[in-house]
Write a protein that holds these residues in place. Structure first.
Motif, PDB file in Angstrom:
ATOM      1  N   ASP A  72       5.016  16.768   3.083  1.00 20.27           N
ATOM      2  CA  ASP A  72       6.419  16.348   2.982  1.00 20.27           C
ATOM      3  C   ASP A  72       7.338  17.436   3.527  1.00 20.27           C
ATOM      4  O   ASP A  72       7.370  18.552   3.000  1.00 20.27           O
ATOM      5  CB  ASP A  72       6.775  16.085   1.511  1.00 20.27           C
TER       6      ASP A  72
ATOM      7  N   GLY B 252       7.732  20.695  -3.120  1.00 22.06           N
ATOM      8  CA  GLY B 252       6.398  21.272  -3.288  1.00 22.06           C
ATOM      9  C   GLY B 252       5.872  21.153  -4.715  1.00 22.06           C
ATOM     10  O   GLY B 252       4.730  21.502  -4.988  1.00 22.06           O
TER      11      GLY B 252
ATOM     12  N   ARG C  91       4.636  15.622  -9.158  1.00 25.40           N
ATOM     13  CA  ARG C  91       5.496  14.538  -9.675  1.00 25.40           C
ATOM     14  C   ARG C  91       5.923  14.801 -11.119  1.00 25.40           C
ATOM     15  O   ARG C  91       7.107  14.764 -11.456  1.00 25.40           O
ATOM     16  CB  ARG C  91       4.726  13.211  -9.580  1.00 25.40           C
TER      17      ARG C  91
ATOM     18  N   SER D  47       1.337  15.971  -3.027  1.00 26.50           N
ATOM     19  CA  SER D  47       1.557  14.522  -3.124  1.00 26.50           C
ATOM     20  C   SER D  47       0.275  13.722  -3.257  1.00 26.50           C
ATOM     21  O   SER D  47      -0.642  13.841  -2.444  1.00 26.50           O
ATOM     22  CB  SER D  47       2.322  14.024  -1.897  1.00 26.50           C
ATOM     23  N   LYS D  48       0.263  12.835  -4.254  1.00 27.35           N
ATOM     24  CA  LYS D  48      -0.863  11.919  -4.411  1.00 27.35           C
ATOM     25  C   LYS D  48      -0.794  10.811  -3.364  1.00 27.35           C
ATOM     26  O   LYS D  48      -1.728  10.041  -3.195  1.00 27.35           O
ATOM     27  CB  LYS D  48      -0.839  11.297  -5.806  1.00 27.35           C
ATOM     28  N   ASN D  49       0.341  10.707  -2.687  1.00 23.32           N
ATOM     29  CA  ASN D  49       0.514   9.685  -1.650  1.00 23.32           C
ATOM     30  C   ASN D  49       0.086  10.176  -0.263  1.00 23.32           C
ATOM     31  O   ASN D  49       0.225   9.441   0.714  1.00 23.32           O
ATOM     32  CB  ASN D  49       1.986   9.257  -1.579  1.00 23.32           C
TER      33      ASN D  49
HETATM   34  C1  BG6 Z   1       5.382  17.352  -2.620  1.00 26.18           C
HETATM   35  C2  BG6 Z   1       6.882  17.128  -2.534  1.00 26.18           C
HETATM   36  O1  BG6 Z   1       4.844  17.388  -1.336  1.00 26.18           O
HETATM   37  O2  BG6 Z   1       4.766  16.298  -3.356  1.00 26.18           O
HETATM   38  C3  BG6 Z   1       7.481  16.942  -3.915  1.00 26.18           C
HETATM   39  O3  BG6 Z   1       7.478  18.246  -1.887  1.00 26.18           O
HETATM   40  C4  BG6 Z   1       6.744  15.809  -4.642  1.00 26.18           C
HETATM   41  O4  BG6 Z   1       8.848  16.642  -3.784  1.00 26.18           O
HETATM   42  C5  BG6 Z   1       5.256  16.131  -4.686  1.00 26.18           C
HETATM   43  O5  BG6 Z   1       7.237  15.655  -5.951  1.00 26.18           O
HETATM   44  C6  BG6 Z   1       4.440  15.041  -5.385  1.00 26.18           C
HETATM   45  O6  BG6 Z   1       4.474  13.876  -4.614  1.00 26.18           O
HETATM   46  P1  BG6 Z   1       3.984  12.435  -5.066  1.00 26.18           P
HETATM   47  O7  BG6 Z   1       4.012  11.652  -3.772  1.00 26.18           O
HETATM   48  O8  BG6 Z   1       2.599  12.596  -5.597  1.00 26.18           O
HETATM   49  O9  BG6 Z   1       4.941  11.956  -6.088  1.00 26.18           O
END
Ligand code: BG6
Ligand code: MG
Length: 217
Positions: free
Chosen positions: A10, A45, A48, A117-119
């Motif tokens: 991100d 960074g 969530r 990020s889990k996404n």
């Molecule tokens: C990080 C972002 O890469 O991922 C954060 O900088 C975010 O802002 C974190 O909260 C968790 O991401 P997700 O997609 O698992 O909610």
């Protein structure tokens, strides 16, 4: 010579940082908390649930919700966030990213993703660049999030590179701190924030020369 690259997602590969901001802001406002871009920097960074905890503390609501309610709040934010990514495509790669990944492949430099990020897998798939990465660290396997170096060390190990032979790319202060604690060379990417401790900082990846970079000490 540096031998491997570890990327945050991100704000480095794609500008999803702005969608995180919008989704968190909406969630926060629904429970009576407001925050601005300066506070938002402290969420970059961060996982969530840790982001939610920081927002609740910011609004003096740290004891207001049960763990289950907090899960529901985080899920609501994520549902909105994921909806905002529906049309994400290769056009949403940040400037210079695709060329840089192609050059890394040409030079046979392995690449990994170190994102909280889990996404991440879904996003990389939509951006059409998932095949460039030898490994995506699963944030669920971590004991500690950024600024702890664990995610960067795991990412380097996953592509068989010693941290001291790796270069990390980050847009967040917490990430730069983690990269440096891991013993890696840190490239900060931001046109607006000064990333303290980065070995170099650029506004975008178009400014990076891969041959020069791998010869960094
Ligand atoms: C990080 C972002 O890469 O991922 C954060 O900088 C975010 O802002 C974190 O909260 C968790 O991401 P997700 O997609 O698992 O909610
Ligand atoms: Mg980031």
């Amino acid at each position: 010579m540096k031998k491997g690259f570890v990327f945050d997602l991100d704000g480095v590969i794609t500008d999803t940082a702005k969608f995180h901001y919008i989704a968190w802001k909406e969630l926060a406002e629904s429970i009576g908390i407001t925050f601005d871009e300066v506070f938002n920097e402290t969420l970059k960074g961060i996982s969530r649930m840790d982001s939610l905890d920081r927002i609740l503390a910011h609004g003096n609501q740290e004891n207001k919700f049960t763990p289950l309610e907090k899960e529901a709040l985080a899920e609501k934010k994520n549902d909105n966030y994921v909806k905002s990514l529906e049309d994400l495509s290769e056009n949403d790669l940040l400037p210079g990213v695709h060329d840089f990944l192609l050059k890394a492949r040409e030079h046979q430099i392995p690449c990994a993703i170190a994102s909280a990020s889990k996404n991440a897998p879904m996003i990389l798939e939509k951006l059409g660049v998932i095949s460039f990465f030898g490994h995506i660290v699963d944030p669920d396997t971590l004991k500690k999030g950024k600024p702890d170096p664990e995610i960067f060390i795991k990412a380097a190990e996953s592509i068989d590179i010693k941290p001291e032979d790796a270069i990390g790319f980050e847009d967040a202060q917490a990430g730069i701190e983690g990269i440096k604690k891991a013993g890696m060379y840190a490239v900060g990417i931001s046109a607006t924030e000064t990333l303290i401790g980065a070995d170099i900082q650029v506004a975008s990846m178009t400014e990076l020369d891969i041959e020069l970079l791998v010869s960094s000490k």
